[in-house]
Design an enzyme around this catalytic site. Structure first.
Site, PDB file in Angstrom:
ATOM      1  N   GLY A 221      -3.215 -25.939  -6.345  1.00  0.00           N
ATOM      2  CA  GLY A 221      -4.163 -27.016  -6.639  1.00  0.00           C
ATOM      3  C   GLY A 221      -5.380 -27.026  -5.730  1.00  0.00           C
ATOM      4  O   GLY A 221      -6.515 -27.100  -6.187  1.00  0.00           O
TER       5      GLY A 221
ATOM      6  N   GLU B 273      -5.743 -33.712   0.142  1.00  0.00           N
ATOM      7  CA  GLU B 273      -6.325 -32.725   1.065  1.00  0.00           C
ATOM      8  C   GLU B 273      -7.063 -33.438   2.198  1.00  0.00           C
ATOM      9  O   GLU B 273      -7.033 -32.999   3.344  1.00  0.00           O
ATOM     10  CB  GLU B 273      -7.266 -31.759   0.337  1.00  0.00           C
TER      11      GLU B 273
END
Ligand code: B3K
Ligand code: ZN
Length: 877
Positions: free
Chosen positions: A266, A303
């Site tokens: 991802g 993230e």
């Protein structure tokens, strides 16, 4: 590629590194044929380790050009290079080691290390990709300060990025330019990143509570510049949330996100320079679905959150992967819950956990949240490490309550900032702030398997007592035949006949509380007796899914219907509906004409017409359990039977509730512009769910509704929902609409992924041959992981009836693809072979055929370590 059986790495063998690398100076010269990497390492002995005097650096697929130590070129006798690294025999206590290597990013199809995605250069170093760039101590407990200079053609690569802050740009007469980046924070090599390309960016800024301005930049290929706004908004929300909920601020002057088309997973949290699969950045209402918008919000946040949980504090070794991943997933789940509908988010997370993690725990690939061993670490980025890991952190928060949990994380950040640590270190902080003993709790990290709670209840009216007896059991998993008891936070409530919460007072306690009670189950068999109970209650068990366990309690159908209507906890309400539906569905697998209880249809009607205020939650309640989840509940999966049973129940509900479903469909129409907020998403999912029931009627008017919705083209969510229903049907419009969709979107790779998936999931007899033909389509490429996942992955893991065809054609197809892919990209191949790891769950013929494919793969010479590990473990009995 494999020559010998790969070695197994064990947690118990962990030793601290003998050498440390304080500084790294890298210079990249990016070329069209080859790339040169010069590195200057400041190395010294690790005072905390026993030092042998021999330095062993990791390095793979590097061509050595020059090597020198403290300025002196090394003689060939002073070092050895092999397939996996470089050894220097006589190391001084500290030195400067310089090397110059040649690498070939253009030929790097594994997408690990430095590679090309389209016209741009990019990197992926986690877990062990940095060693394909230069020689290094490529392990997370070696943290260094990096300076990176990139030199490249000015026209082809006007944008040159790396971690940290940019220092200076120099233009040279030969058409080249170079930029130096400096990252002030020590980091492990897996967080290194480099990007070079002809990119455009959008820019925003964020001011932290301490008053620092951070420049936020999202870089994409020029044609995508108008699709970044949602990612940027999500990033700003994530930054504010982490400041508010965890007291964490960002630490560099610039935060960059780059979208690339070719990416194995991802996204990646490289320090200051996140690299993303474009699927998790690019969105517009016309091209992305609600699910895509939500995916972007959560991955951008995930993230970003890694900057503290992963980067500032990283993992000592890869066995500790869940230290950063479990914690960061828990953080992104809570963030999404705060941004949208909390109840629905929890249900989605549980659905995912039950469908994939419970299945993994029940398979030959079962492993603890902190594994004890691995052959290839890339195989351990699993739902167990991520999603079960998140549940393990959530349980600690449940046990401590939010204030103490926050104290625990504060202590964790303060104590371990700048270090590489273990899951034990994290738990120790929770233990210290609460004064509790967490030694039993830690079994959640070391024991694999899904615990099962068998519950029984006993009401004693004379004593006004109600006793819940809880027995826990965890099935054996590979290498762990017997399990010790877990400490399980078990949230319960008791409802009276009017649906009100009863006051809860355990025997021996002074006061009652009203609402949810967090029981702590720590023994194999335990009793909890509530006093002052004057009528038989209906227990609401595992509210909020307070622990990743399976609960067995003998509810009557009536009790489940009662919970569906009255239970205040959204998860339990949904779960009651699922349990009831599952009962009926499984009964009708065995006996197709078994009666569908009128009460169930009525409960459905009631839910439909009562109209929950939270539409998205209602859509969840009205969604039947998936075919794969139903399969998991059977001794032996009956693929066809489950499919038939589910379709026929849907048809029955559609026939009986046609008018209600139609009005639900029409009432939830909105002519307003698209917005990805929780309320609008809820309306759309409810509306499209109604349509998916109604299409079962084979009514031309419903088909027309779908076609009209497709043609109206309001947004991708509605277009795709309509198209997927039509594409399943044997009507001329199916081909027409697919072709129209293709013509409209053929230049948008992410929309083409959806077009491939739609056809791979189609419930038609010729789907496999269509998939095979689509592999030859110009928009398809085996080199692009998104394409592989959306066509091959979707067919093999999302189309049970097609993939498990009785003639074994699906298995043969997957076996062929795994071998074909393995030569290019072992990580992607290994994800695909996993689909067959659960072969034992099917009938004898299917077992034989899947096993034969696994054996064939294993026998093939030169397969990767990644595929070897999964195929061989799948076959171990
Ligand atoms: N940390 C990366 C995953 C890396 C996978 C390497 N095979 C993305 C994430 O979890 O945020
Ligand atoms: Zn992560």
């Amino acid at each position: 590629m494999l020559r010998d059986t790969p070695t197994t790495i064990y947690l118990k063998d962990y030793r601290p590194p003998e050498y440390l690398i304080d500084r790294v100076d890298l210079t990249f010269e990016l070329g069209e044929e080859e790339t040169r990497v010069r590195s200057v390492l400041q190395i010294r002995e690790n005072p905390a380790a026993e030092v042998s005097g021999v330095l062993r650096l990791h390095g793979e697929q590097l061509e050595l050009i020059a090597l020198s130590l403290d300025g002196r070129p090394l003689q060939a006798t002073e070092y050895q290079v092999d397939d996996e690294g470089l050894t220097i025999q006589q190391m001084p206590a500290q030195c400067i080691l310089e090397s110059d290597v040649r690498i070939l990013p253009q030929k790097n199809t594994a997408l690990e290390g430095l590679y090309k995605s389209g016209t741009m250069f990019c990197t992926q170093c986690e877990a062990e990709g940095f060693r394909k760039i230069t020689w290094f101590l490529d392990r997370p407990d070696v943290m260094s300060r990096f300076t990176t200079t990139i030199r490249a053609d000015r026209i082809r690569y006007p944008v040159l990025l790396s971690n940290g802050n940019p220092l200076n740009e120099i233009q040279t007469d030969d058409g080249m330019h170079q930029i130096t980046w400096e990252d002030p924070f020590p980091k492990p090599a897996y967080l290194f990143a480099l990007v070079a390309g002809d990119l455009r960016s959008i820019e925003a800024s964020h001011t932290t509570p301490s008053g620092r301005d951070v420049a936020l930049k999202i870089y994409v290929e020029p044609e995508n510049i108008d699709k970044c706004d949602h990612a940027m908004a999500s990033l700003k929300h994530a930054m504010a949330w982490d400041e508010r909920c965890y007291g964490r601020e960002y630490d560099l002057d610039i935060y960059m996100v780059v979208a690339v088309n070719d990416f194995n997973m991802g996204a990646m949290e490289n320090k200051g320079l996140n690299i993303f699969n474009s699927k998790y950045v690019l969105a517009s209402p016309e091209t992305a679905t609600d699910r895509d918008f939500q995916g972007i919000e959560s991955v951008i946040a995930h993230e970003y959150f890694h900057n503290w949980t992963g980067n500032r504090i990283t993992c000592r070794d890869w066995f500790q992967l869940s230290l950063k991943e479990g914690l960061t997933v828990f953080r992104d789940q809570e963030f999404s819950a705060d941004m949208g509908s909390r109840g629905v988010k929890r249900i989605e997370d549980v659905r995912l956990l039950r469908a994939h993690q419970f299945a993994e725990d029940a398979s030959p690939m079962a492993h603890p949240v902190r594994p004890d061993s691995y052959m290839e670490i890339n195989n351990f980025y699993t739902v167990t490490v991520y999603e079960k890991g998140a549940e393990v952190v959530r349980m600690q928060a449940n046990l401590l309550g939010s204030d103490l949990y926050r104290k625990g994380t504060d202590l964790y950040f303060e104590r371990f900032d700048g270090q590489a640590v273990t899951t034990d270190d994290f738990v120790q902080c929770m233990a210290e702030v609460s004064g509790r003993d967490f030694s039993q709790f830690k079994r959640w990290y070391s024991q694999a398997g899904t615990p099962e709670l068998k519950i029984s209840s006993d009401f004693q009216p004379e004593q006004q007592r109600y006793t819940l007896t809880v027995a826990q059991h965890c099935p054996a998993t590979p290498g762990q035949p017997d399990k010790a008891a877990f400490l399980i936070p078990f949230a319960v409530g008791l409802l009276d006949k009017n649906g009100n919460e009863m006051p809860l007072q355990l025997q021996g306690e002074a006061e009652a509380i009203t609402g949810t009670r967090m029981l702590e189950v720590s023994e194999r068999r335990q009793q909890f007796t509530f006093i002052g109970i004057n009528e038989r209650p209906v227990p609401a068990l595992l509210r909020g899914f307070s622990a990743p366990v399976k609960v067995q309690y003998d509810y009557s159908d009536e009790e489940l219907m009662f919970l569906m209507a009255a239970e205040p906890d959204g998860f339990c309400r949904w779960d009651a509906a699922q349990t009831l539906a599952q009962r009926i569905l499984l009964k009708r697998v065995a006996t197709p004409d078994a009666e569908i209880p009128a009460g169930f249809v009525e409960a459905f009607r009631k839910a439909l017409t009562d109209r929950e205020s939270d539409q998205a939650l209602l859509a969840e309640v009205l969604t039947l359990p998936s075919e794969s989840y139903l399969g998991d509940q059977m001794k032996e999966v009956d693929v066809e039977g489950i499919h038939r049973s589910r379709e026929s129940l849907k048809r029955h509900l559609a026939l009986t509730l046609k008018d209600e479903l139609l009005s639900l469909y029409h009432d939830n129409y909105s002519a307003d512009g698209y917005a990805p907020d929780a309320v609008s998403i809820g309306r759309r999912s409810l509306r499209n769910l109604a349509l998916s029931y109604l299409i079962q009627l084979d009514d031309p008017a419903v088909l027309q509704l779908c076609i009209d919705q497709f043609r109206a083209g309001q947004n991708m969510t509605d277009v795709l929902a309509a198209l997927s229903l039509v594409a399943d049907k044997d009507v001329p419009e199916a081909e027409q609409l697919l072709e129209q969709f293709y013509q409209q979107w053929k230049n948008d790779p992410l929309v083409m992924d959806k077009w491939f998936t739609l056809q791979a999931l189609a419930n038609r007899p010729d789907t496999l041959s269509r998939v095979e033909n689509l592999m030859k389509h110009p928009a398809f490429s085996l080199a692009n992981p998104n394409k592989v996942r959306s066509l091959i992955g979707a067919f093999c893991s999302g189309n049970a009836v097609g993939f498990h065809a009785a003639d074994g054609s699906g298995y043969q197809f997957l076996g062929d693809r795994v071998l074909e892919l393995d030569g290019m990209n072992p990580q992607v191949a290994s994800r695909m072979v996993r689909i067959m790891a659960r072969w034992q769950r099917y009938d004898k013929q299917r077992q034989q055929m899947m096993k034969a494919q696994l054996e064939r793969i294993l026998k093939t010479e030169g397969i990767s370590r990644d595929v070897f590990e999964i195929a061989s473990k799948s076959l171990e009995q």
